[in-house]
Design a protein around this motif. Structure first.
Motif, PDB file in Angstrom:
ATOM      1  N   GLY A  91      57.649 -16.937  16.343  1.00 43.99           N
ATOM      2  CA  GLY A  91      57.988 -17.960  17.314  1.00 43.99           C
ATOM      3  C   GLY A  91      58.794 -19.089  16.697  1.00 43.99           C
ATOM      4  O   GLY A  91      59.047 -19.115  15.489  1.00 43.99           O
ATOM      5  N   GLY A  92      59.207 -20.024  17.550  1.00 47.31           N
ATOM      6  CA  GLY A  92      59.963 -21.162  17.068  1.00 47.31           C
ATOM      7  C   GLY A  92      60.626 -21.907  18.199  1.00 47.31           C
ATOM      8  O   GLY A  92      60.355 -21.646  19.382  1.00 47.31           O
ATOM      9  N   LEU A  93      61.500 -22.814  17.822  1.00 44.24           N
ATOM     10  CA  LEU A  93      62.268 -23.605  18.786  1.00 44.24           C
ATOM     11  C   LEU A  93      63.656 -22.983  18.914  1.00 44.24           C
ATOM     12  O   LEU A  93      64.333 -22.762  17.901  1.00 44.24           O
ATOM     13  N   VAL A  94      64.056 -22.715  20.133  1.00 43.15           N
ATOM     14  CA  VAL A  94      65.362 -22.093  20.366  1.00 43.15           C
ATOM     15  C   VAL A  94      65.996 -22.724  21.593  1.00 43.15           C
ATOM     16  O   VAL A  94      65.291 -23.163  22.512  1.00 43.15           O
TER      17      VAL A  94
ATOM     18  N   GLY B 209      48.112 -16.700  18.167  1.00 43.44           N
ATOM     19  CA  GLY B 209      49.352 -16.735  18.924  1.00 43.44           C
ATOM     20  C   GLY B 209      50.494 -17.357  18.135  1.00 43.44           C
ATOM     21  O   GLY B 209      50.313 -17.845  17.014  1.00 43.44           O
ATOM     22  N   THR B 210      51.675 -17.319  18.737  1.00 42.80           N
ATOM     23  CA  THR B 210      52.851 -17.932  18.123  1.00 42.80           C
ATOM     24  C   THR B 210      53.584 -18.730  19.203  1.00 42.80           C
ATOM     25  O   THR B 210      53.812 -18.230  20.308  1.00 42.80           O
ATOM     26  N   GLN B 211      53.924 -19.959  18.868  1.00 37.40           N
ATOM     27  CA  GLN B 211      54.528 -20.859  19.837  1.00 37.40           C
ATOM     28  C   GLN B 211      56.017 -20.560  19.995  1.00 37.40           C
ATOM     29  O   GLN B 211      56.756 -20.493  19.012  1.00 37.40           O
ATOM     30  N   VAL B 212      56.444 -20.429  21.245  1.00 34.47           N
ATOM     31  CA  VAL B 212      57.855 -20.288  21.575  1.00 34.47           C
ATOM     32  C   VAL B 212      58.236 -21.477  22.444  1.00 34.47           C
ATOM     33  O   VAL B 212      57.624 -21.703  23.493  1.00 34.47           O
ATOM     34  N   THR B 213      59.222 -22.232  21.987  1.00 31.46           N
ATOM     35  CA  THR B 213      59.698 -23.389  22.738  1.00 31.46           C
ATOM     36  C   THR B 213      61.188 -23.226  22.993  1.00 31.46           C
ATOM     37  O   THR B 213      61.963 -23.068  22.047  1.00 31.46           O
ATOM     38  N   VAL B 214      61.557 -23.227  24.262  1.00 28.37           N
ATOM     39  CA  VAL B 214      62.962 -23.091  24.646  1.00 28.37           C
ATOM     40  C   VAL B 214      63.417 -24.424  25.224  1.00 28.37           C
ATOM     41  O   VAL B 214      62.983 -24.825  26.305  1.00 28.37           O
TER      42      VAL B 214
END
Length: 114
Positions: free
Chosen positions: A9-12, A107-112
């Motif tokens: 995950g990450g910031l995209v 879990g893994t954080q996904v930030t759009v």
């Protein structure tokens, strides 16, 4: 105790891509139908995509054509390729069995976001 470990995950920015991975102990991923789930703030956890032990895939309508679930049985790893990401995809993403889920991983954080 089987453990599920999500990563990737990450910031995209909107329109960007990410690939999530899920590693599990044992031969879990090659035996069972598996799924990727997500939980956005203030919302219930929902199923995003699933794949049967035979490789048949299903997707939530809102991610069809953008997300692809796959598995590598040799590596005991489940993947979720996410393309054309939208702000509404922002959530914590989890992997688990499709039915009779195991204890959830972190879990893994996904930030759009732009």
């Amino acid at each position: 105790q089987v453990q599920l470990v999500e990563s990737g995950g990450g910031l995209v920015q909107p329109g960007g891509s990410l690939r999530l991975s899920c590693a599990a102990s044992g031969r879990l991923l090659s035996i069972y139908d598996m799924g990727w789930y997500r939980q956005a703030p203030g919302k219930q956890r929902e199923l995003v995509a699933d794949i049967t032990s035979g490789g048949i895939t299903n997707y939530k309508d809102s991610v069809k054509g953008r997300f692809t679930i796959s598995r590598d049985n040799a590596k005991n790893t489940l993947y979720l390729q996410m393309n054309s990401l939208k702000p509404e995809d922002t959530a914590v993403y989890y992997c688990n069995k499709r039915f009779r889920q195991l204890p959830w991983g972190q879990g893994t954080q996904v930030t759009v976001s732009s």
